[in-house]
Design an enzyme around this catalytic site. Structure first.
Site, PDB file in Angstrom:
ATOM      1  N   GLU A 147       0.806  -1.225   0.000  1.00  0.00           N
ATOM      2  CA  GLU A 147       0.000   0.000   0.000  1.00  0.00           C
ATOM      3  C   GLU A 147       0.837   1.273   0.000  1.00  0.00           C
ATOM      4  OE1 GLU A 147      -0.565  -2.651   1.792  1.00  0.00           O
ATOM      5  OE2 GLU A 147      -2.635  -3.277   1.396  1.00  0.00           O
ATOM      6  N   HIS A 191     -10.517  -4.973  11.307  1.00  0.00           N
ATOM      7  CA  HIS A 191     -11.200  -4.853  10.017  1.00  0.00           C
ATOM      8  C   HIS A 191     -12.556  -4.161  10.151  1.00  0.00           C
ATOM      9  CE1 HIS A 191      -8.194  -7.837   8.925  1.00  0.00           C
ATOM     10  NE2 HIS A 191      -8.465  -7.594   7.652  1.00  0.00           N
TER      11      HIS A 191
END
Length: 356
Positions: free
Chosen positions: A64, A133
């Site tokens: 990322e 998450h």
């Protein structure tokens, strides 16, 4: 529940916005982990590769920070990259690029160079995703000068917000709550309607102002529907943008109703809800009662189904904040009568209009 034949899901609205922007401007690129998978990031990017080719729509390695740096370079070269993260949690790996480069480039170079970059991030709870998450981070991002932070709650806002974000000369973070990808609605053809950084009164009222964003907007509307049967009129404002905050409609509404309830989708301390309450207080807007803040507890989200039930806020908390006399039995009876009994609190109920 019958769906209007002209309505689309938020996922389809996002996919349509990408398609229309890429068709309009060949500088727009779409990339991220899973954008070319059969499921296409919750069905928001399906079909784009076959239409525009692998040079403009492509999957990427799991890196990322490097990808955000690549997106920055592409933007500086005149492209309009749209980088997608399937979970906002993954973006933490790229915070150095986002905070120290992307957000500050325009400022550090005296406005001579801007970074026209959109980063799409999926946020939200559900399905036992647990503490790593189920996060949102909109308050964290809103703290950074140079970033716009947009959280759509409807297909119309998702479509126009993404198109306006792509056209914006500076970086925009678009945070999409996964519970809303299946929510349906019509897309307005009024392209001039600014949604990216403008709050919107989605229901007018006179007794109290509820300011919400993202998945808590339908919760606020649900609370307003319940309270209307008790002759209590609630004004609901969709904040839309966590940075910048569109203060004028907030001040106007609170001055009219005299009551302020701020509803957030993350933890209460240092939240966007806290910032709104502070801003209204500093402005000296007169309130009839103390402002109230509804948000998640100041601890990590649990994974266990038995713990999540009492962790997340919902429309019932909004009702109780406005009318403390309403009890759980009355609320549950209303749900059973009007919507059918909810079977699972950790996935979207019928009010959010799947499929998921």
């Amino acid at each position: 529940m019958r769906q209007d034949k002209n309505s689309v899901s938020m996922a389809e609205a996002l996919r349509r916005a990408m398609h229309d922007s890429m068709q309009h401007d060949d500088r727009v690129l779409c990339f991220g982990l899973g954008v070319t998978d059969p499921k296409g990031v919750f069905d928001t990017t399906t079909g784009l590769e076959s239409t525009f080719g692998s040079s403009r729509v492509f999957d990427v390695p799991v890196s990322e920070n490097a990808l955000t740096g690549m997106a920055l370079g592409l933007a500086l070269k005149g492209y309009k990259p749209v980088l997608t993260h399937q979970r906002v949690d993954f973006s933490l790996v790229s915070m150095d690029q986002l905070v120290n480069n992307v957000a500050k480039w325009y400022y550090m170079f005296g406005g001579r160079r801007s970074v026209s970059l959109v980063v799409r991030m999926v946020i939200g709870r559900g399905w036992g995703q647990g503490p790593t998450h189920s996060q949102s981070f909109h308050s964290l991002f809103a703290h950074i000068p140079g970033l716009k932070v947009f959280l759509p709650s409807s297909p119309n806002d998702a479509y126009h917000g993404l198109r306006q974000a792509i056209d914006d000369p500076n970086p925009v973070l678009l945070l999409e709550h996964r519970w809303l990808h299946g929510a349906r609605g019509e897309i307005s053809d009024q392209a001039e309607n600014r949604v990216l950084d403008k709050a919107c009164v989605v229901r007018e009222g006179v007794d109290a102002t509820v300011i919400a964003l993202s998945s808590m907007v339908p919760e606020a509307l649900r609370a307003a529907k319940f309270l209307s049967e008790k002759k209590i009129s609630i004004e609901v404002i969709d904040l839309r943008s966590a940075r910048p905050i569109d203060w004028e409609p907030l001040r106007k509404s609170v001055a009219k109703t005299g009551q302020l309830i701020c509803v957030d989708i993350s933890h209460a301390p240092c939240s966007v809800a806290s910032e709104i309450i502070a801003g209204i207080a500093i402005e000296g807007v007169e309130l009839a009662v103390s402002p109230r803040r509804i948000a998640n507890p100041n601890r990590s989200a649990p994974t266990s189904y038995f713990y999540t039930k009492d962790y997340y806020s919902n429309w019932m908390d909004i009702v109780r904040a406005i009318d403390p006399s309403v009890g759980a039995q009355e609320l549950n009876a209303w749900v059973a009568k009007n919507e059918g009994q909810e079977a699972n609190h950790d996935v979207p109920d019928k009010y959010f209009l799947g499929p998921f």
